[in-house]
Design a protein around this motif. Structure first.
Motif, short mmCIF file in Angstrom:
data_model
loop_
_atom_site.label_atom_id
_atom_site.label_comp_id
_atom_site.label_asym_id
_atom_site.label_seq_id
_atom_site.Cartn_x
_atom_site.Cartn_y
_atom_site.Cartn_z
N LEU A 24 0.85 -1.19 0.00
CA LEU A 24 0.00 0.00 0.00
C LEU A 24 0.89 1.24 0.00
O LEU A 24 1.80 1.35 0.82
N GLN A 46 3.86 4.22 3.59
CA GLN A 46 3.96 2.99 2.83
C GLN A 46 3.82 1.79 3.76
O GLN A 46 4.32 1.83 4.88
N VAL A 70 -8.08 5.60 2.42
CA VAL A 70 -7.57 4.39 1.76
C VAL A 70 -8.71 3.46 1.38
O VAL A 70 -8.75 2.93 0.28
N SER A 71 -9.68 3.26 2.29
CA SER A 71 -10.75 2.30 1.99
C SER A 71 -11.95 2.96 1.34
O SER A 71 -13.01 2.36 1.24
N ILE A 86 -3.24 7.00 -4.13
CA ILE A 86 -3.21 5.82 -3.26
C ILE A 86 -3.14 4.60 -4.17
O ILE A 86 -3.97 4.44 -5.07
N LEU A 88 -2.55 0.27 -4.44
CA LEU A 88 -2.50 -1.05 -3.81
C LEU A 88 -1.84 -1.98 -4.82
O LEU A 88 -2.34 -2.13 -5.93
N LEU A 106 -8.50 -5.76 0.55
CA LEU A 106 -8.30 -4.68 1.52
C LEU A 106 -9.60 -4.45 2.32
O LEU A 106 -10.63 -4.13 1.76
#
Ligand SMILES: Nc1ncnc2c1ncn2[C@@H]1O[C@H](COP(=O)(O)OP(=O)(O)OP(=O)(O)O)[C@@H](O)[C@H]1O
Ligand SMILES: [Mg+2]
Length: 286
Positions: A24, A46, A70-71, A86, A88, A106
């Protein structure tokens, strides 16, 4: 970057890691709520594959906001990422829905251990498997694995979540995330409101899951001491900015961290910004 580094060498290791093992990568994100309130002011961090990374900081520092960014859970809060990227496993994820992110491995465990109060522990756990397409047998296998890591949940499997303890509810919230078979779990303030012994138990299970199942964790915590004992790397957030980062061991040994976040030295907690200006003033006076 180097200036806020707690231990130069080890830090260099984290940052010279190959792109391949960065799971990530949050790069310079800015988050604004309600179109006007700037909360994150260029946060970069990171998380390497198989790591446990702690995101530390006091009330309102921006930990939850970072995890939500992030989510992709900001929209419900009238928040948005307005700058930065961002990724992944190298893939940009800002535009992906939370469900699509779960499918990519995630999962976020939200602050305040949200369980469905009227469902049993087992029913709660099963809701975590809703994105799975690999069949009932595989899901049943994961459920048994969750029970193996959280024997308390197995004992309480038919109890309504509302009648279980805070610790059991936190375990249920983590267990539910694990039901999605994730590769990375964002864990928001798992210690909140729990007795120290239970916090210890929860963190030990997280460590075990990391070691045995290779689940990667990004852990937001106010409980610096506990988080740095279990994490391998840490970032400290203050007012929407990362003010320091480094391997967990070196952060625990760092004098400023000790003084301001680990309660060593007895003084009321100040902020790194105060320290910086204090040092600057001292230098200027010298
Ligand atoms: N939905 C929202 N609308 C407006 N401002 C918000 C919203 N959510 C959070 N904030 C503000 O953003 C800042 C960061 O909040 P955030 O919840 O990310 O901090 P935190 O580090 O998780 O704090 P805590 O440890 O108390 O959970 C705070 O000033 C907070 O008031
Ligand atoms: Mg929070």
């Amino acid at each position: 970057m180097c200036k806020r580094n707690a231990a130069g060498l080890a830090h260099a290791n984290q940052h010279t890691m190959t792109q391949a093992n960065i799971l990530l990568d949050v790069n310079g994100i800015e988050v604004i709520y309600n179109h006007v309130i700037l909360v994150l002011k260029g946060v970069s961090l990171q998380v390497r594959e198989g790591g446990i990374v702690a995101l530390l900081g006091g009330n309102g520092a921006g930990k939850t906001t970072t995890l939500r960014a992030v989510s992709n859970l900001l929209a419900g809060e009238r928040g948005a990422v307005t700058k930065g990227t961002i990724t992944l496993r190298g893939e940009r994820i800002e535009a992906l829905s939370p469900a699509a992110l779960v499918k990519r491995g995630l999962v976020q465990v939200m602050e305040g251990r949200h369980c469905f109060a009227h469902l049993t522990i087992e029913e709660n756990l099963m809701t975590g498997a809703y994105t799975r397409t690999d069949g009932k047998a595989a899901v049943a296998e994961t459920l048994e694995k969750v029970y193996a890591y959280f024997p308390r949940l197995k004992t309480r499997r038919s109890s309504q979540a509302a009648y279980t303890s805070g610790g059991e509810q936190q375990m249920c919230a983590i267990g539910r995330a694990l039901m999605a078979n994730p590769s990375v779990v964002l864990l928001d303030e798992p210690s909140m409101g729990l007795a120290p012994q239970i916090v210890e138990e929860v963190f030990a299970i997280v460590k075990d899951l990391n070691a045995k199942e290779r689940v990667t964790f990004l852990l937001a915590e106010q409980n610096t001491n506990m988080a740095l004992r279990f994490a391998d790397y840490g970032y400290i957030l203050e007012s929407g900015r990362i003010v320091m980062d480094g391997p967990a061991d070196s952060l625990r040994e760092n004098e400023d961290v000790k003084e301001f976040y680990l309660g060593v030295g007895g003084a009321d907690r100040k902020s790194f910004r105060d320290v910086k200006s204090y040092k600057r003033r001292k230098r200027w006076l010298a």
